[in-house]
Scaffold this motif. Structure first.
Motif, short mmCIF file in Angstrom:
data_model
loop_
_atom_site.label_atom_id
_atom_site.label_comp_id
_atom_site.label_asym_id
_atom_site.label_seq_id
_atom_site.Cartn_x
_atom_site.Cartn_y
_atom_site.Cartn_z
N ALA A 81 4.16 -8.23 -6.32
CA ALA A 81 3.51 -8.17 -5.00
C ALA A 81 4.54 -7.92 -3.90
O ALA A 81 4.32 -7.10 -2.99
CB ALA A 81 2.74 -9.46 -4.74
N THR A 84 5.92 -4.35 -4.16
CA THR A 84 4.91 -3.37 -3.72
C THR A 84 4.80 -3.35 -2.20
O THR A 84 4.74 -2.28 -1.58
CB THR A 84 3.54 -3.73 -4.34
OG1 THR A 84 3.65 -3.72 -5.76
CG2 THR A 84 2.49 -2.72 -3.91
N ALA A 85 4.80 -4.53 -1.60
CA ALA A 85 4.71 -4.61 -0.13
C ALA A 85 5.94 -3.98 0.52
O ALA A 85 5.81 -3.26 1.53
CB ALA A 85 4.56 -6.06 0.30
N TYR A 89 6.10 -0.63 2.88
CA TYR A 89 6.65 -0.73 4.25
C TYR A 89 7.74 0.32 4.49
O TYR A 89 7.84 0.88 5.59
CB TYR A 89 7.22 -2.14 4.45
CG TYR A 89 7.96 -2.33 5.75
CD1 TYR A 89 7.26 -2.52 6.94
CD2 TYR A 89 9.35 -2.32 5.78
CE1 TYR A 89 7.94 -2.69 8.14
CE2 TYR A 89 10.03 -2.49 6.97
CZ TYR A 89 9.33 -2.68 8.14
OH TYR A 89 10.02 -2.85 9.32
N VAL A 100 1.83 1.83 -4.65
CA VAL A 100 1.12 0.63 -4.17
C VAL A 100 -0.08 0.33 -5.05
O VAL A 100 -0.34 -0.83 -5.41
CB VAL A 100 0.69 0.82 -2.70
CG1 VAL A 100 -0.25 -0.32 -2.27
CG2 VAL A 100 1.90 0.86 -1.79
#
Length: 220
Positions: A81, A84-85, A89, A100
């Protein structure tokens, strides 16, 4: 020959039994207090007491496999997570969209696997332990405890149900020496007073007696 083996097993069970009381002064114990109205707190307190009792140096070594698996899956999902974030970004939406999506799918998959593992494999297991001992020969012992709460009924309060499976073997598990499976049910009120304080000594004695029965090969 059979009688000799039986005598040896009985002697071994007695010598390895955890029932012999170990005196712990009240001031040396950590006070355990729960909310009597919260059945989850009552069960968790009993489960934790089981782990402390059986993990004493003179008893068993706890196997943390189930905890390790759940933690591994949990931390992996967290890293997925986070990664992926961060990727979403750093790069624009169109470029990062496939990655994503893959990250989200992998995250939900890991979370699902963790939940399924906890429900179907770990289940109601509270403690798994093992040890090696020597009585004429090297023996391996494995013990597993499961617990659950029996809900309150009109005439009875909620109860703690503890089940124990025990196996003693030799020759790396090829020779079965003894096995037992026992269970017992007791009201939570037997271990907690009106203020929610746990009678740890009484609880440990109760668990010790049940473990001893399983080690003696009893079935109940």
């Amino acid at each position: 020959m059979a009688r000799s083996k039986k005598v040896e097993n009985e002697h071994t069970a007695r010598s390895l039994s955890p029932a012999a009381p170990i005196v712990i002064a009240p001031e040396d114990r950590e006070v355990i207090k729960v909310n009597n109205a919260n059945v989850t707190e009552l069960k968790n307190a009993c489960d934790d007491a089981v782990k402390r009792y059986l993990s004493r140096p003179e008893l068993f070594n706890q196997i943390h496999l189930h905890t390790d698996v759940r933690l591994g899956l949990g931390w992996t999902s967290v890293f997925v997570a986070g990664g992926t974030a961060f990727y979403g970004y750093k790069f624009d939406f169109k470029k990062s969209k496939p990655v994503v999506w893959m990250g989200l799918i992998l995250y939900f998959f890991l979370t699902l696997v963790q939940s399924l593992y906890a429900y179907f494999i770990e289940g109601e297991i509270v403690y798994v332990g093992k040890r090696k001992t020597f009585s004429r020969r090297i023996m391996s012992e494995r013990i597993m405890l499961t617990s659950r709460t029996i809900p309150a009924k009109a005439s009875t309060p909620p109860c703690y149900n503890l089940s124990i499976s025990y196996v003693r073997s030799a020759s790396n598990g090829k020779s079965l020496l003894a096995k037992g499976k026992t269970q017992r049910v007791e009201d939570y009120n037997a271990f907690f007073d009106e203020e929610g304080n746990m009678d740890q000594e009484r609880f440990e004695k109760w668990v010790g007696e049940l473990v001893e029965e399983a080690m003696e090969g009893k079935q109940s």
